[in-house]
Scaffold this motif. Structure first.
Motif, PDB file in Angstrom:
ATOM      1  N   PRO A 188      -4.855  67.790 -21.222  1.00  0.00           N
ATOM      2  CA  PRO A 188      -5.210  67.117 -19.833  1.00  0.00           C
ATOM      3  C   PRO A 188      -6.701  67.015 -19.865  1.00  0.00           C
ATOM      4  O   PRO A 188      -7.201  66.915 -18.802  1.00  0.00           O
ATOM      5  CB  PRO A 188      -4.811  68.203 -18.868  1.00  0.00           C
ATOM      6  N   HIS A 189      -7.294  66.573 -20.706  1.00  0.00           N
ATOM      7  CA  HIS A 189      -8.404  66.225 -20.628  1.00  0.00           C
ATOM      8  C   HIS A 189      -8.868  65.146 -19.782  1.00  0.00           C
ATOM      9  O   HIS A 189      -8.082  64.237 -19.677  1.00  0.00           O
ATOM     10  CB  HIS A 189      -9.091  65.579 -22.237  1.00  0.00           C
ATOM     11  N   LYS A 190     -10.063  65.110 -19.157  1.00  0.00           N
ATOM     12  CA  LYS A 190     -10.501  63.983 -18.168  1.00  0.00           C
ATOM     13  C   LYS A 190     -10.534  62.759 -18.975  1.00  0.00           C
ATOM     14  O   LYS A 190     -10.845  62.519 -20.185  1.00  0.00           O
ATOM     15  CB  LYS A 190     -11.894  64.241 -17.466  1.00  0.00           C
ATOM     16  N   PRO A 191     -10.224  61.440 -18.285  1.00  0.00           N
ATOM     17  CA  PRO A 191     -10.201  61.200 -16.969  1.00  0.00           C
ATOM     18  C   PRO A 191      -8.916  61.943 -16.293  1.00  0.00           C
ATOM     19  O   PRO A 191      -7.992  61.839 -16.920  1.00  0.00           O
ATOM     20  CB  PRO A 191     -10.400  59.882 -16.641  1.00  0.00           C
ATOM     21  N   PHE A 192      -9.133  62.292 -14.961  1.00  0.00           N
ATOM     22  CA  PHE A 192      -8.019  62.838 -14.287  1.00  0.00           C
ATOM     23  C   PHE A 192      -7.408  62.205 -13.153  1.00  0.00           C
ATOM     24  O   PHE A 192      -6.104  61.671 -13.389  1.00  0.00           O
ATOM     25  CB  PHE A 192      -8.600  64.175 -13.471  1.00  0.00           C
ATOM     26  N   ALA A 193      -8.190  61.489 -12.163  1.00  0.00           N
ATOM     27  CA  ALA A 193      -7.685  60.779 -11.116  1.00  0.00           C
ATOM     28  C   ALA A 193      -7.125  59.288 -11.592  1.00  0.00           C
ATOM     29  O   ALA A 193      -7.819  58.753 -12.408  1.00  0.00           O
ATOM     30  CB  ALA A 193      -8.631  60.559  -9.824  1.00  0.00           C
ATOM     31  N   GLY A 194      -5.965  59.116 -11.046  1.00  0.00           N
ATOM     32  CA  GLY A 194      -5.458  57.578 -11.281  1.00  0.00           C
ATOM     33  C   GLY A 194      -4.991  57.234 -12.604  1.00  0.00           C
ATOM     34  O   GLY A 194      -5.004  55.908 -13.176  1.00  0.00           O
ATOM     35  N   GLN A 195      -4.724  58.315 -13.611  1.00  0.00           N
ATOM     36  CA  GLN A 195      -4.453  57.945 -14.880  1.00  0.00           C
ATOM     37  C   GLN A 195      -2.934  58.542 -15.202  1.00  0.00           C
ATOM     38  O   GLN A 195      -2.784  57.860 -16.480  1.00  0.00           O
ATOM     39  CB  GLN A 195      -5.257  59.212 -15.832  1.00  0.00           C
ATOM     40  N   HIS A 196      -2.090  59.087 -14.407  1.00  0.00           N
ATOM     41  CA  HIS A 196      -0.858  59.575 -14.815  1.00  0.00           C
ATOM     42  C   HIS A 196       0.206  58.936 -14.005  1.00  0.00           C
ATOM     43  O   HIS A 196      -0.001  58.294 -12.905  1.00  0.00           O
ATOM     44  CB  HIS A 196      -0.862  60.882 -14.822  1.00  0.00           C
ATOM     45  N   PRO A 197       1.583  59.053 -14.603  1.00  0.00           N
ATOM     46  CA  PRO A 197       2.704  58.220 -13.821  1.00  0.00           C
ATOM     47  C   PRO A 197       2.873  58.808 -12.584  1.00  0.00           C
ATOM     48  O   PRO A 197       2.568  59.974 -12.474  1.00  0.00           O
ATOM     49  CB  PRO A 197       3.456  58.525 -14.700  1.00  0.00           C
ATOM     50  N   SER A 198       3.331  58.296 -11.514  1.00  0.00           N
ATOM     51  CA  SER A 198       3.381  58.640 -10.197  1.00  0.00           C
ATOM     52  C   SER A 198       4.449  59.684 -10.334  1.00  0.00           C
ATOM     53  O   SER A 198       4.478  60.681  -9.539  1.00  0.00           O
ATOM     54  CB  SER A 198       3.894  57.586  -9.451  1.00  0.00           C
ATOM     55  N   GLU A 199       5.477  59.631 -11.164  1.00  0.00           N
ATOM     56  CA  GLU A 199       6.539  60.754 -11.179  1.00  0.00           C
ATOM     57  C   GLU A 199       5.903  62.241 -11.592  1.00  0.00           C
ATOM     58  O   GLU A 199       6.527  62.828 -10.983  1.00  0.00           O
ATOM     59  CB  GLU A 199       7.461  60.351 -12.330  1.00  0.00           C
ATOM     60  N   PHE A 200       4.697  62.267 -11.973  1.00  0.00           N
ATOM     61  CA  PHE A 200       4.235  63.509 -12.413  1.00  0.00           C
ATOM     62  C   PHE A 200       2.929  63.567 -11.126  1.00  0.00           C
ATOM     63  O   PHE A 200       3.006  64.948 -11.045  1.00  0.00           O
ATOM     64  CB  PHE A 200       3.495  63.506 -13.745  1.00  0.00           C
TER      65      PHE A 200
END
Length: 482
Positions: A188-200
């Motif tokens: 789960p290394h950064k970047p964090f915000a706005g990087q991952h599918p909405s289902e998660f």
């Protein structure tokens, strides 16, 4: 092919910057990791497994070599050229457990992060090489090297890595030779915000994040543009992104496990899950790992990592082993688990704990683990921790039985002077035994800002910040931090 006629396959899955607290099976009821929880239920989880250094590249080098940074010479995450003629293979000439697997006839594959130099050059014995260019990347696009050729990939990087790993299993499953596969996620290394599918991310929109209390900022935590160096400006969005990255990775691991099962390889494949180093998401008032503070820290959240193993020969009852184990023990352990001689990787500090995973060794022993990050060194026993910062401190001593959260530094308490002195002597003896003159990190001015080159006659030059132009003599005199 029957597992009685060949050695077991070995799949080692590694996350990036995952704290030991970031697993459901470790007691976190906020984070969702059903696949990893299932592996733990079918195998063994080590609750106190330690990295060798609380930052990426040195930790990964130790996992491969069984040596501490003051032997292999990688002391910070690697910066500078990651590919091409100017890049350096930082492990050149140094034996790794993958070399031993290749010598024993294993076919080796890598999918994901490498970050030890020459990402574009497959290491000896690898028949498949799909390596990330450097140490990090946005999750929506990345530069990879397939064998020696650059490949710009789009799509969610966690899934890209998992898809490549499953393709390797599909291609190798019916060969006579066993395979080894390293699956090195960036999550789960950064970047964090706005990087991952909405289902998660949607899973965590209403999460209280009580497992990540946001205390007062640590006085040693550097800030960059108003945000902690290891975090982001919007703390809640960063927490959502971090948790979502772990859960998305868990789902991707599920597809890798499904590929193993699809080819009926479950009874002849050992699966290991761990991380390179830990991480604080507000723990101790820090966002980050060892370089989330300066001086660097050695909190358990930084130096402990998840560790799960499942497969043939491993106790399959959901066992949780609390003995202290370390990254420098892993090469010997993996070789013994697949029936190879661990002795070449027990010449240094590492010792195989395969018997522990097989259920033969459950006794508590007088075991300590050591950790280092440049001039910062740690010794930890079951219930005590001492941190020494060369040359002048500040040093730390924690009574973990009374203070598991490492809140009260007792290093100057008169009644603890004897314990502190004993641990200090033991720490110095260990590094005297295992450090080498050319790689000893005790006098290195490691800033937590990237290592640019191997150590040599100019040790500060390996860590020189941008614009550094002091003379070699000035650099040597500055190589002992104040």
């Amino acid at each position: 092919m029957s597992s009685t006629t060949r050695r077991p396959n070995l799949v080692v899955i590694m996350s990036d910057d995952q704290g030991p607290w970031a697993l459901g099976c470790a007691g976190n009821d906020e984070i969702r990791t059903p696949v990893l929880d299932g592996l733990a239920a079918r195998g063994t989880r080590l609750s106190r497994f330690f990295c060798a250094s609380p930052v990426c590249s040195p930790a990964r080098a130790s996992l491969l070599t069984g040596q501490p940074p003051s032997t292999h010479g990688v002391h910070d995450y690697l910066d500078g050229p990651h590919a091409g003629a100017a890049s350096v293979d930082y492990l050149a000439g140094m034996p790794t457990f993958t070399d031993s697997l290749a010598d024993a006839g294993y076919r080796l594959g890598l999918s994901g992060k490498w970050h030890l130099g020459r990402s574009d050059v497959p290491r000896t014995g690898f028949v498949h090489w799909f390596a990330l260019h450097g140490g990090g990347s946005p999750y929506g696009q990345a530069l990879m090297y397939r064998e020696a050729m650059p490949e710009a990939v789009e799509g969610y990087l966690t899934d890209v890595i998992a898809d490549d790993a499953t393709a390797f299993i599909d291609a190798e499953h019916d060969r006579d030779e066993p395979f080894f596969l390293a699956v090195n996620f960036t999550a789960p290394h950064k970047p964090f915000a706005g990087q991952h599918p909405s289902e998660f991310t949607d899973v965590y929109r209403d999460c209280a994040f009580e497992s990540c209390p946001q205390g007062e900022p640590h006085p040693w935590q550097p800030m960059v543009d108003g945000a902690p160096i290891g975090g982001e400006a919007d703390t809640r969005e960063a927490l959502i992104g971090y948790f979502a990255a772990v859960t998305a990775m868990d789902a991707a691991i599920g597809r890798i496990v499904a590929a193993i099962d699809r080819h009926d390889l479950g009874e002849e494949t050992i699966v290991v899950f761990t991380s390179d180093n830990g991480f604080n998401c507000g723990h101790h008032g820090i966002w980050g790992k060892g370089n989330g503070t300066f001086p660097q820290n050695m909190y358990d959240e930084s130096v402990m990592v998840p560790f799960i193993v499942s497969g043939p020969g491993v106790t399959g009852t959901g066992t949780v082993a609390e003995q202290l184990t370390s990254a420098y023990d892993l090469p010997a352990t993996l070789l013994e688990l697949v029936g190879l001689d661990p002795a070449p990787f027990e010449l240094g500090p590492g010792r195989s704990f395969a018997a522990l995973l097989r259920g033969y060794d459950r006794e508590e022993r007088d075991v300590v683990v050591h950790n280092e990050y440049g001039p910062v060194r740690m010794i930890r026993s079951t219930d005590r921790k001492y941190v020494h910062r060369h040359p002048f401190g500040p040093h730390e001593f924690y009574d973990l039985s009374a203070d598991p959260g490492e809140r009260e530094n007792l290093v100057d308490a008169p009644e603890r002077a004897g314990e502190v002195a004993q641990l200090r002597r033991r720490l110095h003896r260990w590094f005297t035994e295992h450090a080498t003159r050319d790689a000893d990190g005790s006098a290195l001015p490691v800033y937590g800002a990237g290592q640019l080159s191997p150590l040599g006659d100019d040790p500060l030059g390996a860590f020189a910040p941008p614009g550094w132009d002091a003379s070699p003599d000035d650099r040597r005199s500055a190589a002992t931090p104040a």
